[in-house]
Design an enzyme around this catalytic site. Structure first.
Site, PDB file in Angstrom:
ATOM      1  CD  GLU A 122     -22.759 -94.710  36.003  1.00 29.71           C
ATOM      2  OE1 GLU A 122     -21.673 -94.395  36.214  1.00 29.71           O
ATOM      3  OE2 GLU A 122     -23.594 -94.150  35.518  1.00 29.71           O
ATOM      4  CB  ALA A 154     -12.331 -62.909  53.545  1.00 27.38           C
ATOM      5  CD1 TRP A 165      -2.521 -62.847  57.977  1.00 28.17           C
ATOM      6  CD2 TRP A 165      -3.555 -64.097  56.558  1.00 28.17           C
ATOM      7  NE1 TRP A 165      -1.426 -63.482  57.171  1.00 28.17           N
ATOM      8  CE2 TRP A 165      -2.144 -64.287  56.348  1.00 28.17           C
ATOM      9  CE3 TRP A 165      -4.310 -64.757  55.781  1.00 28.17           C
ATOM     10  CZ2 TRP A 165      -1.545 -65.141  55.411  1.00 28.17           C
ATOM     11  CZ3 TRP A 165      -3.984 -65.753  54.774  1.00 28.17           C
ATOM     12  CH2 TRP A 165      -2.399 -65.892  54.685  1.00 28.17           C
ATOM     13  CB  THR A 177      -6.179 -59.481  43.295  1.00 27.05           C
ATOM     14  OG1 THR A 177      -7.416 -58.920  43.580  1.00 27.05           O
ATOM     15  CG2 THR A 177      -6.076 -60.962  44.293  1.00 27.05           C
ATOM     16  CG  LEU A 231      -4.414 -67.052  42.615  1.00 23.30           C
ATOM     17  CD1 LEU A 231      -4.996 -66.551  41.352  1.00 23.30           C
ATOM     18  CD2 LEU A 231      -5.583 -66.695  43.625  1.00 23.30           C
ATOM     19  NE  ARG A 238      -1.315 -72.750  50.627  1.00 26.15           N
ATOM     20  CZ  ARG A 238      -1.496 -71.809  49.583  1.00 26.15           C
ATOM     21  NH1 ARG A 238      -0.749 -71.521  48.494  1.00 26.15           N
ATOM     22  NH2 ARG A 238      -2.098 -70.745  50.144  1.00 26.15           N
ATOM     23  CD  GLU A 253      -9.612 -67.521  46.289  1.00 22.59           C
ATOM     24  OE1 GLU A 253      -9.102 -67.182  47.241  1.00 22.59           O
ATOM     25  OE2 GLU A 253      -9.353 -68.695  45.683  1.00 22.59           O
ATOM     26  N   GLY A 295     -10.030 -59.099  42.993  1.00 19.21           N
ATOM     27  CA  GLY A 295     -10.538 -58.156  44.131  1.00 19.21           C
ATOM     28  C   GLY A 295     -11.713 -57.694  43.780  1.00 19.21           C
TER      29      GLY A 295
HETATM   30  C1  AOF Z   1     -21.946 -91.624  33.893  1.00 17.97           C
HETATM   31  N1  AOF Z   1     -20.960 -91.816  34.924  1.00 17.97           N
HETATM   32  O1  AOF Z   1     -19.337 -91.253  36.100  1.00 17.97           O
HETATM   33  C2  AOF Z   1     -19.865 -90.093  34.123  1.00 17.97           C
HETATM   34  C3  AOF Z   1     -20.918 -89.786  33.151  1.00 17.97           C
HETATM   35  O2  AOF Z   1     -16.675 -89.319  27.291  1.00 17.97           O
HETATM   36  P1  AOF Z   1     -17.277 -90.186  28.108  1.00 17.97           P
HETATM   37  O3  AOF Z   1     -17.514 -91.571  27.585  1.00 17.97           O
HETATM   38  O4  AOF Z   1     -16.605 -90.414  29.579  1.00 17.97           O
HETATM   39  O5  AOF Z   1     -18.744 -89.595  28.509  1.00 17.97           O
HETATM   40  C4  AOF Z   1     -19.020 -88.530  29.000  1.00 17.97           C
HETATM   41  C5  AOF Z   1     -20.472 -88.194  29.341  1.00 17.97           C
HETATM   42  O6  AOF Z   1     -20.935 -89.283  30.146  1.00 17.97           O
HETATM   43  C6  AOF Z   1     -20.400 -87.091  29.985  1.00 17.97           C
HETATM   44  O7  AOF Z   1     -20.556 -86.045  29.545  1.00 17.97           O
HETATM   45  C7  AOF Z   1     -21.886 -87.378  30.911  1.00 17.97           C
HETATM   46  O8  AOF Z   1     -23.089 -87.240  29.817  1.00 17.97           O
HETATM   47  C8  AOF Z   1     -21.593 -88.764  30.947  1.00 17.97           C
HETATM   48  N2  AOF Z   1     -20.771 -88.810  32.096  1.00 17.97           N
HETATM   49  N3  AOF Z   1     -21.761 -90.620  33.035  1.00 17.97           N
HETATM   50  O9  AOF Z   1     -22.937 -92.336  33.826  1.00 17.97           O
HETATM   51  C9  AOF Z   1     -19.884 -91.007  34.926  1.00 17.97           C
HETATM   52  N4  AOF Z   1     -18.760 -89.372  34.226  1.00 17.97           N
HETATM   53 ZN    ZN Z   2     -21.364 -93.799  31.938  1.00 19.72          ZN
END
Ligand code: AOF
Ligand code: ZN
Length: 351
Positions: free
Chosen positions: A54, A159, A175, A201, A209, A212, A272, A274
């Site tokens: 946000e 797979a 494959w 594995t 692992l 790519r 992944e 085995g």
């Molecule tokens: C949001 N938007 O893009 C994310 C959120 O340590 P901070 O401040 O980055 O807080 C992490 C916490 O904030 C995370 O555990 C989750 O509850 C929230 N993450 N919240 O509104 C975001 N990444």
């Molecule tokens: Zn936030």
């Protein structure tokens, strides 16, 4: 919510997916600012410690430009100070009129707090329903598993031949599926915080692992060791990313998963193989999602896909897998996805 609202929420979820595999221990989150049917700005969470989705979307706009606009976000906005300031404050400062959100935040620090704080300040908050709610929850399952179960979400990729073999009777296994299916597997690797295999594995295939192309991802590589010694000269122990390889005792799988969450911030694991490792995870009830790629080949032979693990019909019933989405074709191969219903219940919350 009208059709435009739903479209914008789906857009926010698609944006969030661009951060999948990059944000641990934070969730992938996407956001859209829109007004009068027009998108003003978008953002997504790129890395833990960095701007939240946000805040990133709002920061892309000049002062005052978001006044009276709607904010669409895949996750409930946060309401407390962490490494970043609370998004609720940024939303109020920007003068957002209404917030439409995907899933509630399972992190107890923020759970429900964002909704309450926004409403108290006079901002309308609408929670997604229907397909958008399902998509937001599905996206959030690894993060919700981390908080609600203290362990990562576990996907098992296999797979398979038509008759469910992961190797021919002569032992060859490279494959079985074609390039398109293998490309899809790379996308699942990029979305995962850890790629897990058994020591056998590593000894047999010496895989890197790594996804790519990596697109900035650096998943942990986890090698489970039980009886046999680890092949110290294998790629995972000697290549440039060797610092990101963890050798762990595969005796107690739940403990392995808990440790990955607690010590390494791992939200999602892709196993992944085995066969023995796959069977042990299944037997322990620790497979949350199955990604099965079926190739149009019949291999036959004595060994099933899960090594020495086998189940009675009653046990198989109790595994509780349900089909997720539709089968999807990749070249000559078909991908089936299944989710353990209990895992979905445990992570999706009750609201
Ligand atoms: C949001 N938007 O893009 C994310 C959120 O340590 P901070 O401040 O980055 O807080 C992490 C916490 O904030 C995370 O555990 C989750 O509850 C929230 N993450 N919240 O509104 C975001 N990444
Ligand atoms: Zn936030």
């Amino acid at each position: 919510m009208n059709a435009f609202d739903r479209r914008m929420l789906r857009r926010a979820i698609a944006l969030a997916r661009r951060g999948e595999g990059l944000t641990r221990p934070n969730p992938p989150v996407g956001a859209v600012v829109a007004r009068d049917g027009r998108i003003l700005a978008t953002g997504f969470h790129r890395v833990a410690g960095g701007l939240h989705a946000e805040a990133a979307a709002l920061a892309a706009l000049p002062e005052g430009a978001a006044r009276g606009a709607d904010l669409y976000v895949s996750l409930e906005p946060c309401s407390t100070h962490g490494r970043q300031p609370p998004c609720v404050e940024a939303i109020l400062r920007a003068g957002i009129r209404r917030v439409a959100m995907g899933a509630r935040d399972p992190n107890p620090r923020n759970a429900g707090g964002g909704i309450a704080a926004l409403r108290a300040a006079g901002v309308a908050v609408e929670e997604a329903d229907g397909a958008e709610k399902d998509a937001a929850r599905e996206l959030l399952r690894p993060f919700a598993s981390f908080w609600r179960r203290g362990r990562p979400w576990v996907r098992l990729k296999l797979a398979l031949s038509l008759d469910g073999r992961i190797a021919a009777a002569d032992g060859t296994s490279r494959w079985i599926t074609g390039p398109a299916a293998r490309k899809d597997v790379q996308a699942w690797r990029r979305a995962s915080d850890a790629i897990l295999v058994g020591a056998g594995t590593v000894r047999a295939d010496d895989p890197s692992l790594l996804p790519r192309p990596a697109r900035g991802r650096q998943p942990w590589r986890v090698v489970l060791q039980r009886k046999h010694p680890l092949p110290g000269n294998a790629k995972v122990f000697t290549d440039a990313a060797r610092e990101r390889t963890l050798a762990m005792d595969g005796g107690d799988l739940l403990r392995v998963l808990r440790t990955l969450a607690e010590k390494h911030g791992v939200l999602s694991v892709l196993c992944e193989g085995g066969g023995e490792t796959a069977g042990a995870l299944l037997a322990a009830g620790l497979v949350d999602e199955l990604l099965l790629f079926y190739a149009p080949k019949w291999l036959g032979g004595p060994r099933g896909a899960t090594g020495s693990a086998f189940f009675s019909l009653a046990e198989a019933e109790a595994q509780g897998f349900g089909w997720a989405g539709r089968p999807k074709r990749f070249g000559d191969d078909w991908r089936m996805r299944l989710v353990r219903k209990e895992s979905a219940r445990e992570t999706d919350g009750t609201d």
